[in-house]
Scaffold this motif. Structure first.
Motif, PDB file in Angstrom:
ATOM      1  N   PHE A 109       3.413  10.132  -4.747  1.00 39.72           N
ATOM      2  CA  PHE A 109       4.417  11.270  -4.265  1.00 39.72           C
ATOM      3  C   PHE A 109       5.752  11.447  -5.112  1.00 39.72           C
ATOM      4  O   PHE A 109       6.014  12.661  -5.160  1.00 39.72           O
ATOM      5  N   VAL A 110       6.420  10.342  -5.468  1.00 41.19           N
ATOM      6  CA  VAL A 110       7.429  10.491  -6.381  1.00 41.19           C
ATOM      7  C   VAL A 110       7.240  11.210  -7.595  1.00 41.19           C
ATOM      8  O   VAL A 110       7.973  12.179  -7.947  1.00 41.19           O
ATOM      9  N   ASN A 111       5.824  10.961  -8.139  1.00 44.07           N
ATOM     10  CA  ASN A 111       5.607  11.747  -9.477  1.00 44.07           C
ATOM     11  C   ASN A 111       5.593  13.216  -9.109  1.00 44.07           C
ATOM     12  O   ASN A 111       5.837  14.203  -9.984  1.00 44.07           O
ATOM     13  N   ARG A 112       4.771  13.540  -7.976  1.00 41.40           N
ATOM     14  CA  ARG A 112       4.361  14.661  -7.759  1.00 41.40           C
ATOM     15  C   ARG A 112       5.871  15.503  -7.411  1.00 41.40           C
ATOM     16  O   ARG A 112       6.071  16.763  -7.772  1.00 41.40           O
ATOM     17  N   PHE A 113       6.757  14.902  -6.774  1.00 40.95           N
ATOM     18  CA  PHE A 113       8.105  15.656  -6.491  1.00 40.95           C
ATOM     19  C   PHE A 113       8.945  15.735  -7.892  1.00 40.95           C
ATOM     20  O   PHE A 113       9.358  16.982  -7.808  1.00 40.95           O
ATOM     21  N   LEU A 114       8.856  14.984  -8.529  1.00 40.03           N
ATOM     22  CA  LEU A 114       9.687  14.875  -9.879  1.00 40.03           C
ATOM     23  C   LEU A 114       9.103  16.338 -10.639  1.00 40.03           C
ATOM     24  O   LEU A 114       9.645  16.803 -11.414  1.00 40.03           O
ATOM     25  N   LEU A 115       7.810  16.306 -10.726  1.00 38.05           N
ATOM     26  CA  LEU A 115       6.960  17.337 -11.611  1.00 38.05           C
ATOM     27  C   LEU A 115       7.268  18.701 -10.765  1.00 38.05           C
ATOM     28  O   LEU A 115       7.401  19.808 -11.790  1.00 38.05           O
ATOM     29  N   ASN A 116       7.186  18.718  -9.525  1.00 37.55           N
ATOM     30  CA  ASN A 116       7.529  20.147  -8.916  1.00 37.55           C
ATOM     31  C   ASN A 116       8.827  20.694  -9.065  1.00 37.55           C
ATOM     32  O   ASN A 116       9.078  21.899  -9.078  1.00 37.55           O
ATOM     33  N   VAL A 117       9.889  19.690  -9.075  1.00 37.85           N
ATOM     34  CA  VAL A 117      11.280  20.038  -9.247  1.00 37.85           C
ATOM     35  C   VAL A 117      11.634  20.348 -10.607  1.00 37.85           C
ATOM     36  O   VAL A 117      12.824  20.629 -11.058  1.00 37.85           O
ATOM     37  N   GLY A 118      10.760  20.012 -11.525  1.00 39.13           N
ATOM     38  CA  GLY A 118      11.000  20.097 -13.212  1.00 39.13           C
ATOM     39  C   GLY A 118      11.893  19.008 -13.695  1.00 39.13           C
ATOM     40  O   GLY A 118      12.401  19.197 -14.746  1.00 39.13           O
ATOM     41  N   LEU A 119      12.050  17.754 -13.110  1.00 35.21           N
ATOM     42  CA  LEU A 119      12.843  16.699 -13.811  1.00 35.21           C
ATOM     43  C   LEU A 119      11.814  16.016 -14.571  1.00 35.21           C
ATOM     44  O   LEU A 119      12.481  15.057 -15.276  1.00 35.21           O
ATOM     45  N   THR A 120      10.521  16.147 -14.638  1.00 36.00           N
ATOM     46  CA  THR A 120       9.932  15.588 -15.855  1.00 36.00           C
ATOM     47  C   THR A 120       8.603  16.434 -16.048  1.00 36.00           C
ATOM     48  O   THR A 120       8.379  17.336 -15.183  1.00 36.00           O
ATOM     49  N   ILE A 146       0.763  -1.170  -0.022  1.00 40.62           N
ATOM     50  CA  ILE A 146       0.111   0.149   0.140  1.00 40.62           C
ATOM     51  C   ILE A 146       0.792   1.238   0.203  1.00 40.62           C
ATOM     52  O   ILE A 146       0.587   2.167  -0.836  1.00 40.62           O
ATOM     53  N   LEU A 147       2.012   1.305   0.796  1.00 48.11           N
ATOM     54  CA  LEU A 147       2.743   2.163   0.923  1.00 48.11           C
ATOM     55  C   LEU A 147       3.598   2.645  -0.208  1.00 48.11           C
ATOM     56  O   LEU A 147       3.495   3.715  -0.975  1.00 48.11           O
ATOM     57  N   PHE A 148       4.097   1.688  -1.045  1.00 46.62           N
ATOM     58  CA  PHE A 148       4.744   1.943  -2.236  1.00 46.62           C
ATOM     59  C   PHE A 148       3.941   2.043  -3.520  1.00 46.62           C
ATOM     60  O   PHE A 148       4.355   2.924  -4.410  1.00 46.62           O
ATOM     61  N   GLN A 149       2.765   1.596  -3.510  1.00 42.72           N
ATOM     62  CA  GLN A 149       1.651   1.919  -4.362  1.00 42.72           C
ATOM     63  C   GLN A 149       1.294   3.358  -4.232  1.00 42.72           C
ATOM     64  O   GLN A 149       1.199   4.051  -5.588  1.00 42.72           O
ATOM     65  N   TYR A 150       1.249   3.875  -3.131  1.00 40.78           N
ATOM     66  CA  TYR A 150       1.065   5.423  -2.998  1.00 40.78           C
ATOM     67  C   TYR A 150       2.234   6.246  -3.454  1.00 40.78           C
ATOM     68  O   TYR A 150       2.078   7.256  -4.147  1.00 40.78           O
ATOM     69  N   PHE A 151       3.237   5.792  -3.217  1.00 40.21           N
ATOM     70  CA  PHE A 151       4.443   6.431  -3.708  1.00 40.21           C
ATOM     71  C   PHE A 151       4.699   6.471  -5.014  1.00 40.21           C
ATOM     72  O   PHE A 151       5.287   7.592  -5.431  1.00 40.21           O
ATOM     73  N   ARG A 159       0.744   6.623 -10.717  1.00 42.75           N
ATOM     74  CA  ARG A 159       1.037   7.497 -11.564  1.00 42.75           C
ATOM     75  C   ARG A 159       0.384   8.896 -11.597  1.00 42.75           C
ATOM     76  O   ARG A 159       0.872  10.003 -11.897  1.00 42.75           O
ATOM     77  N   LYS A 160      -1.009   8.696 -10.816  1.00 40.55           N
ATOM     78  CA  LYS A 160      -1.602  10.265 -10.827  1.00 40.55           C
ATOM     79  C   LYS A 160      -1.492  10.872  -9.494  1.00 40.55           C
ATOM     80  O   LYS A 160      -1.181  11.922  -9.436  1.00 40.55           O
ATOM     81  N   ILE A 161      -1.230   9.906  -8.458  1.00 36.22           N
ATOM     82  CA  ILE A 161      -1.463  10.719  -7.175  1.00 36.22           C
ATOM     83  C   ILE A 161       0.101  10.222  -6.372  1.00 36.22           C
ATOM     84  O   ILE A 161       0.253  10.728  -5.037  1.00 36.22           O
ATOM     85  N   ILE A 216       5.243   9.718 -14.616  1.00 38.13           N
ATOM     86  CA  ILE A 216       5.730   8.555 -14.964  1.00 38.13           C
ATOM     87  C   ILE A 216       5.168   7.243 -14.680  1.00 38.13           C
ATOM     88  O   ILE A 216       4.584   7.030 -13.593  1.00 38.13           O
ATOM     89  N   GLY A 217       4.755   6.032 -15.425  1.00 51.96           N
ATOM     90  CA  GLY A 217       3.911   5.187 -14.981  1.00 51.96           C
ATOM     91  C   GLY A 217       5.292   4.083 -14.652  1.00 51.96           C
ATOM     92  O   GLY A 217       5.538   3.026 -15.172  1.00 51.96           O
ATOM     93  N   TRP A 218       5.517   4.122 -13.215  1.00 54.81           N
ATOM     94  CA  TRP A 218       6.423   3.395 -12.688  1.00 54.81           C
ATOM     95  C   TRP A 218       5.970   2.008 -12.709  1.00 54.81           C
ATOM     96  O   TRP A 218       6.706   1.136 -12.637  1.00 54.81           O
ATOM     97  N   LEU A 219       4.850   1.888 -12.252  1.00 52.99           N
ATOM     98  CA  LEU A 219       4.194   0.464 -12.128  1.00 52.99           C
ATOM     99  C   LEU A 219       3.568  -0.204 -13.301  1.00 52.99           C
ATOM    100  O   LEU A 219       3.239  -1.397 -13.417  1.00 52.99           O
ATOM    101  N   THR A 220       3.684   0.388 -14.293  1.00 53.48           N
ATOM    102  CA  THR A 220       3.203  -0.226 -15.528  1.00 53.48           C
ATOM    103  C   THR A 220       4.384  -0.474 -16.586  1.00 53.48           C
ATOM    104  O   THR A 220       4.009  -0.938 -17.709  1.00 53.48           O
ATOM    105  N   HIS A 221       5.350   0.290 -16.393  1.00 57.63           N
ATOM    106  CA  HIS A 221       6.739  -0.076 -17.143  1.00 57.63           C
ATOM    107  C   HIS A 221       7.485  -1.114 -16.987  1.00 57.63           C
ATOM    108  O   HIS A 221       7.814  -1.416 -15.662  1.00 57.63           O
ATOM    109  N   PRO A 222       7.633  -2.133 -17.858  1.00 64.90           N
ATOM    110  CA  PRO A 222       8.325  -3.256 -17.442  1.00 64.90           C
ATOM    111  C   PRO A 222       9.638  -3.222 -16.814  1.00 64.90           C
ATOM    112  O   PRO A 222      10.016  -4.096 -15.865  1.00 64.90           O
ATOM    113  N   VAL A 223      10.316  -2.171 -17.156  1.00 65.80           N
ATOM    114  CA  VAL A 223      11.677  -2.066 -16.238  1.00 65.80           C
ATOM    115  C   VAL A 223      11.615  -1.272 -15.084  1.00 65.80           C
ATOM    116  O   VAL A 223      12.204  -1.921 -14.047  1.00 65.80           O
TER     117      VAL A 223
END
Length: 294
Positions: free
Chosen positions: A131-142, A119-124, A127-129, A146-153
């Protein structure tokens, strides 16, 4: 007198051997026997000989699950042991007064149940909510999530990160306990001679901890080849297919579970279990012999 003592000793060993035979030897022999039959667990079993093994070696999904398992555990195990060793060394050599506090903090992830971690890592990494994606978007790194859980790598990297985060504290606890057996005089003498911290680590600590490091490596490989809880937890709470998109995190044990308890092919599932045992045994013995000879 000696005969009476021997009889008494054997008498006290009876409970151990009874439990060992009932819960270790018999299930193993039963699995080997079942692997020679076609059986769905309900109707009568039909003798199939070694056809289940022939089917296994031509099963693309089995080979994919083996490669996925190795792709996850081969980076994860060295990272777990390496980070645990570095933390243990720092506590032993520099931060001894904080040892108790750091031990507790390091060990906490190991105590969390896998599905809570899912549950914790699913939240982190959602793709939509997440924490990792929100952080990367806020600092301008992406520019987009990013679809962390849907990309095979990327999903493999998430599981590797999860395993390292969960188990490095366990490694550190074992290694801290082992470091207590090393005389302080060795480190003090090295410091007096001008040895840097990395010289003390690689020339004193690691050689003396070699048996413990081998033990941790072997047990980690055995546990890693049985990897199940963590990827299942992440996939379940992310509402993704069992094993991920295109079986990206389908491990050996997950494949065995799918065959046996979803498709109810118990004979074929037992053949999978037997081959998993052989792979685990061969890798463990190979690692022990390689490290002993070097």
């Amino acid at each position: 007198m000696k005969r009476n003592l021997a009889r008494t000793a054997y008498f006290f060993l009876i409970p151990f051997f009874t439990v060992f035979i009932a819960f270790a030897v018999f299930p193993m022999l039963f699995s080997i026997g079942v692997s020679l039959f076609d059986w769905n667990g309900i109707s009568g079993a039909e003798f199939a000989g070694f056809s289940n093994y022939g089917k296994l070696f031509t099963d693309v999904r089995f080979w994919n699950s083996l490669l996925v398992t190795l792709a996850i555990i081969l980076p994860a195990i060295p990272l777990q042991i390496g980070i645990g060793l570095l933390i243990a060394f720092l506590l032993w050599d520099f931060l001894r007064k904080y040892t108790s506090l750091v031990r507790i903090l390091n060990f906490l992830p190991y105590l969390i149940i896998p599905f809570a971690i899912g549950i914790l890592f699913q939240y982190f990494f959602d793709r939509k909510i997440g924490f990792v994606n929100r952080f990367l978007l806020n600092v301008g790194l992406t520019d987009e999530p990013i679809g962390w859980l849907t990309h095979p790598v990327l999903v493999k990297l998430v599981v590797i990160f999860l395993l390292v985060w969960r188990y490095y504290g366990y490694m550190a606890i074992i290694l801290i306990a082992s470091l207590q057996t090393i005389p302080d005089s060795l480190s003090e003498a090295a410091q007096i001679d001008g040895a840097s911290w990395h010289h003390r680590l690689f020339h004193i600590v690691i050689p003396l901890l070699r048996p413990v490091l081998i033990f941790l490596s072997v047990t980690s490989i055995i546990g890693g080849l049985q990897l199940f809880d963590e990827p299942v937890a992440v996939m379940t709470y992310s509402k993704l297919p069992f094993g991920g998109i295109r079986d990206a995190v389908l491990t050996l044990l997950m494949n065995f579970y799918s065959i046996s308890f979803r498709n109810f092919e118990f004979g074929y599932g037992a053949a999978n279990a037997v081959i998993m045992f052989v792979i685990t045994f061969v890798l463990s013995i190979g690692l022990i012999r390689t490290t002993r000879n070097n």
